[in-house]
Design an enzyme around this catalytic site. Structure first.
Site, PDB file in Angstrom:
ATOM      1  N   THR A 139       0.839  -1.194   0.000  1.00  0.00           N
ATOM      2  CA  THR A 139       0.000   0.000   0.000  1.00  0.00           C
ATOM      3  C   THR A 139       0.876   1.246   0.000  1.00  0.00           C
ATOM      4  O   THR A 139       2.078   1.175   0.206  1.00  0.00           O
ATOM      5  CB  THR A 139      -0.938   0.035   1.219  1.00  0.00           C
ATOM      6  OG1 THR A 139      -0.155   0.075   2.418  1.00  0.00           O
ATOM      7  CG2 THR A 139      -1.857  -1.182   1.250  1.00  0.00           C
ATOM      8  N   ALA A 145       6.233  -1.257   7.606  1.00  0.00           N
ATOM      9  CA  ALA A 145       5.664  -0.978   6.286  1.00  0.00           C
ATOM     10  C   ALA A 145       4.416  -0.108   6.446  1.00  0.00           C
ATOM     11  O   ALA A 145       3.786  -0.082   7.502  1.00  0.00           O
ATOM     12  CB  ALA A 145       5.312  -2.280   5.578  1.00  0.00           C
ATOM     13  N   HIS A 146       4.042   0.584   5.391  1.00  0.00           N
ATOM     14  CA  HIS A 146       2.870   1.456   5.429  1.00  0.00           C
ATOM     15  C   HIS A 146       1.614   0.697   5.855  1.00  0.00           C
ATOM     16  O   HIS A 146       0.850   1.152   6.715  1.00  0.00           O
ATOM     17  CB  HIS A 146       2.650   2.099   4.055  1.00  0.00           C
ATOM     18  CG  HIS A 146       1.450   2.981   3.991  1.00  0.00           C
ATOM     19  ND1 HIS A 146       0.227   2.524   3.566  1.00  0.00           N
ATOM     20  CD2 HIS A 146       1.276   4.284   4.323  1.00  0.00           C
ATOM     21  CE1 HIS A 146      -0.655   3.512   3.632  1.00  0.00           C
ATOM     22  NE2 HIS A 146      -0.039   4.587   4.085  1.00  0.00           N
ATOM     23  N   THR A 147       1.400  -0.481   5.278  1.00  0.00           N
ATOM     24  CA  THR A 147       0.219  -1.278   5.621  1.00  0.00           C
ATOM     25  C   THR A 147       0.169  -1.564   7.110  1.00  0.00           C
ATOM     26  O   THR A 147      -0.875  -1.421   7.750  1.00  0.00           O
ATOM     27  CB  THR A 147       0.241  -2.611   4.845  1.00  0.00           C
ATOM     28  OG1 THR A 147       0.430  -2.352   3.448  1.00  0.00           O
ATOM     29  CG2 THR A 147      -1.051  -3.385   5.038  1.00  0.00           C
ATOM     30  N   VAL A 181      -0.515   1.809   9.305  1.00  0.00           N
ATOM     31  CA  VAL A 181      -1.880   2.331   9.214  1.00  0.00           C
ATOM     32  C   VAL A 181      -2.868   1.373   9.874  1.00  0.00           C
ATOM     33  O   VAL A 181      -3.815   1.801  10.531  1.00  0.00           O
ATOM     34  CB  VAL A 181      -2.255   2.625   7.747  1.00  0.00           C
ATOM     35  CG1 VAL A 181      -3.692   3.113   7.650  1.00  0.00           C
ATOM     36  CG2 VAL A 181      -1.321   3.665   7.166  1.00  0.00           C
TER      37      VAL A 181
END
Length: 202
Positions: free
Chosen positions: A121, A144-146, A149
């Site tokens: 993502t 990681a972004h996923t 968030v």
């Protein structure tokens, strides 16, 4: 882009037809065909012999690449196994229908309570997380972004699975366990009746 604008300006400056009329239109069409062909190809997440030791922090925390993960990726690709293992990125457990997204242009297809299954993502995807029950990605580690968030939204997440987008199909019922880092494709048809219960013990 710069070359196309340059051609347009040169045509305007010299009073001749811009080269884009004869060159760029077919070139753009050719590049679109290449892009579509590349989108249809799913490369293996790992090739060759993994290093014996892997200690570089960003490789592990951002991408979830460890010798164990690479060994799994090299060994699971053709096994037909319906249980994926990855990084336990955000705690909790969720059951829901899979929504496989391979292109940001597909994000409008996500429905409330679905489980996002994607390669990776990006920040521009953030608004869709409010609709999800959980998220699963092919690539990623705990930073990681996923993963980040999902922790912010309190959603279970498993990242760095290697094969989620090629193993799971949209509409399949999944169980995502963000505590153990496993994603299970539920085969029992009666499990679909419970799909409305998006999160269990999150």
């Amino acid at each position: 882009m710069q070359s196309a604008l340059y051609d347009l300006l040169i045509g305007w400056g010299t009073g001749i037809e811009p080269r884009g009329v004869t060159y760029w239109r077919p070139e753009i069409a050719r590049r679109r065909r290449i892009r579509e062909a590349l989108k249809a190809h799913s490369p293996a997440p790992a090739l060759g012999v993994p290093p014996e030791f892997l200690t570089e922090p960003l490789t592990i925390m951002l991408w979830g690449i460890t010798p164990e993960a690479v060994q799994d990726w090299l060994g699971v690709a053709d096994s037909g196994e319906r249980v994926l293992r990855g990084v336990a990125a955000s705690p909790g457990r969720a059951v829901g229908r899979a929504r496989v997204i391979l292109d940001p242009e597909q994000l409008h297809e996500v429905r409330d309570g679905e489980i996002l299954v994607c390669r990776i993502t990006a920040p521009s995807w953030a608004p869709v997380f409010s609709r999800l029950a959980a998220a699963v990605s092919d690539v990623g580690g705990i930073m990681a972004h996923t993963a980040i968030v999902c922790r912010e939204y309190g959603l279970p997440s498993v990242v760095g699975t290697g094969f989620a987008t090629t193993t799971v199909r949209t509409g399949e019922l999944l169980e995502v366990d963000g505590d153990t880092g496993t994603v299970r494709v539920l085969e029992e048809p009666e499990a679909a009746e419970d799909a409305g219960i998006a999160a269990v013990g999150a």
